[in-house]
Scaffold this motif. Structure first.
Motif, short mmCIF file in Angstrom:
data_model
loop_
_atom_site.label_atom_id
_atom_site.label_comp_id
_atom_site.label_asym_id
_atom_site.label_seq_id
_atom_site.Cartn_x
_atom_site.Cartn_y
_atom_site.Cartn_z
N CYS A 117 0.28 1.06 -1.37
CA CYS A 117 -0.04 2.13 -0.60
C CYS A 117 -0.30 3.42 -0.95
N TYR A 118 -0.19 3.67 -2.20
CA TYR A 118 -0.41 4.92 -3.15
C TYR A 118 0.49 5.83 -3.00
N CYS A 120 5.78 -3.59 -4.08
CA CYS A 120 5.55 -2.52 -3.59
C CYS A 120 3.69 -3.07 -2.95
N ASN A 121 3.79 -2.83 -2.43
CA ASN A 121 1.82 -3.32 -1.34
C ASN A 121 0.80 -2.14 -1.91
N CYS A 124 3.55 7.02 -3.58
CA CYS A 124 4.25 7.71 -4.40
C CYS A 124 2.60 8.39 -5.30
N CYS A 138 8.39 6.16 -0.58
CA CYS A 138 7.65 4.82 -0.66
C CYS A 138 7.86 3.72 0.23
N LEU A 197 10.94 1.44 -5.06
CA LEU A 197 10.83 2.39 -6.10
C LEU A 197 12.64 2.88 -5.89
N LEU A 248 10.12 1.14 -10.93
CA LEU A 248 9.22 0.11 -10.28
C LEU A 248 9.47 -1.42 -9.90
N ARG A 269 7.87 1.11 1.21
CA ARG A 269 8.56 -0.74 0.98
C ARG A 269 10.19 -0.66 0.06
#
Ligand code: SF4
Ligand code: SF4
Lengths: 406, 91
Positions: free
Chosen positions: B44-45, B41-42, B47, B81, B86, B36, B83
């Motif tokens: 968003c979950y 990372c924003n 993943c 992901c 990952l 990560l 963004r």
């Protein structure tokens, strides 16, 4: 003793169905059409008439029938099914699962040939093919024995030292469709003999000792992924359970003798005292062979026979004990193991005698494939052949085919 | 694994699981490890929801955390992901 029940005129199929009616298992799962037997047809009538409270599951295949039995037995139910021939072959995968998950399912096999060419008649190819699946196998000589096995099987399967499924086998058509007088027990005697199904304790994933049954209050997982680190140990446990089954089959057979007057063991010797030659076999042909032995004995010939009742577990020591004085043994097989030295029973018997100091001469006779008849005169010929071997002092042809056109 | 496993007499019959599956660490099956990059990372979950092993936790802080004891390295999370937060790194 044994006089309280009724004598009924039943076919082998009906005798089994009647016994199962008296046992009243919680679940019967069966595929209802060919190669099915009249066993489950009769049971479905008992259920439809409200005579028993059994849950009857008509499934779409034998694979599903055994799967339903596995699920039922895992949640603690008594589960029964019956099949024959290709039906048993179609159960293959699930046979192993039932045995490995240690579920005491009971199944009647009506022995019939496997395709191709298509044949619906008796031989032992179906159940002999399943001999390594981990099921206990009991072979019946007549419908009486089939009735009695259908009751004893539960007590053997559910014994805490065993916990293995039991298949009992009766010859297709010869027994399954032939009317016979069958001594039955009163319903209450059967119920009392069988008792309630009990559960051993196992250690769960939560580290608790809980009953070996699927129960949401005491959750366990049965038969999950089991790789090289544990699978081998689980197989070893099955070996031990089979070993234990030998004693349990004898104990249950003796106990059954007390309520019925008919005692059972792993095998049945017939006129083996002072016998010089003997045949070994299983199933209905042994009934015919007894008549032949009687006739030859009347003429002063020293012949006898040994009927194998339990093929799995195989009674090696007991076989030697019964046959140690016999000079020539003829093993009768009603199935083949293509490419092997002989049929499945022959291989067991010959192997049993390997460590015995005085090895008898042993010859194999394959007969009755696809329902080919085995009349007394053919059995007579086998005894003639065995006596010839005795005179010569050697076996020239190990595997012979009886009743085959050359 | 050097732990001595129990013999056939000491385990339950029928393949009954006598330990919770949590003790079976599947992380060593992994060839590629998702790593990560917190900056990208924003939260968003995606993943977290896509991971077939449940190996991506959402912490109380709102950050995500990959449990390498159970992550099998399927890289579904890397693929999902949006963004590019990952990254796949060979073990
Ligand atoms: S690589 Fe696969 S198993 Fe590992 S965290 Fe990502 S989605 Fe889960
Ligand atoms: S999918 Fe990417 S952006 Fe979304 S929470 Fe996971 S790492 Fe962060």
């Amino acid at each position: 003793m044994g006089m309280r029940g009724k004598v009924l005129g039943l076919t082998g199929d009906e005798a089994v169905a009647y016994a199962i009616k008296q046992v009243e298992p919680d679940v019967v799962a069966a595929y209802p059409i060919t190669p099915q037997t009249i066993i489950v047809e009769r049971i479905s009538e008992y259920v439809a008439n409200g005579e028993i409270k059994t849950e009857y599951i008509a499934v779409e295949s034998e694979h599903s029938a055994m799967s339903a039995c596995i699920g039922a037995a895992a949640v603690g139910a008594r589960a029964f099914t019956a099949t024959a021939s290709a039906g048993l072959a179609f159960m293959w995968e699930t046979l192993y699962i039932a045995a490995s998950c240690r579920l005491p399912i009971v199944m009647a096999i009506v022995n019939r040939a496997l395709s191709a060419p298509i044949n619906i008649h008796c031989d032992h190819s179906d159940s002999m093919g399943a001999r390594d699946s981990g099921w206990i196998q009991i072979y019946c000589e007549n419908s009486q024995e089939a009735y009695d096995a259908a009751i004893q099987a539960w007590k053997i399967a559910e014994h805490p030292d065993v916990l293995l499924p039991v298949m009992f086998c009766l010859d297709g058509f010869v027994l399954s469709h032939t009317l016979e007088n069958v001594h039955t027990l009163p319903d209450e005697d059967v119920k009392e003999f069988i008792g309630e199904r009990k559960f051993v304790k196992v250690r769960s994933h939560e580290g608790r000792e809980v009953p070996f049954v699927l129960d949401p209050e005491n959750p366990i997982t049965i038969g999950p992924l089991d790789l090289y680190d544990f699978y081998f140990e689980h197989k070893r446990q099955q070996v031990e359970a089979m070993k234990n089954a030998k004693k349990v089959i004898v104990d249950v057979g003796r106990e059954y003798g007390k309520i019925s007057g008919r005692e059972y063991g792993l095998l049945e010797p017939y006129k083996l005292e002072s016998a010089e030659v003997a045949i070994v076999g299983l199933g209905s042909t042994m009934g015919t062979a007894k008549v032949v032995v009687d006739k030859l004995r009347e003429k002063g010939r020293k012949v006898g026979l040994l009927k194998i009742r339990a093929f799995r577990p195989f009674p090696y020591e007991e076989v030697i004990k019964e046959l140690e004085h016999v000079e020539v043994i003829g093993v009768l097989d009603r199935s083949l193991s293509f490419g092997a030295q002989g049929g499945p029973l022959f291989l067991e018997i010959r192997s049993a005698f390997y460590d015995f100091e005085r090895r008898p001469l042993i010859s194999n006779y394959v007969y009755g494939l696809g329902g080919r008849d085995m009349p007394p005169d053919l059995i007579m010929q086998i005894f003639d052949d065995l006596e010839k071997i005795k005179e010569k002092g050697r076996v020239d042809v190990l595997l012979k085919f009886i009743g085959l056109r050359e | 694994m050097t732990e001595r496993l129990p013999g056939w007499r000491d385990i339950p019959i029928g393949g009954v699981a006598f330990k919770p599956s949590e003790e079976y660490k599947t992380g060593d099956w992994r060839v590629f490890r998702p790593v990560l990059n917190k900056e990208k990372c924003n939260r968003c979950y995606l993943c977290h929801f896509y991971c077939p092993e449940g190996a991506i936790k959402v912490l109380d802080t709102g950050d995500i955390e990959i449990d390498y004891d159970y992550c099998k390295g399927c890289l579904i999370c890397v693929n999902e992901c949006p963004r590019g937060a990952l990254e796949s790194v060979q073990e």
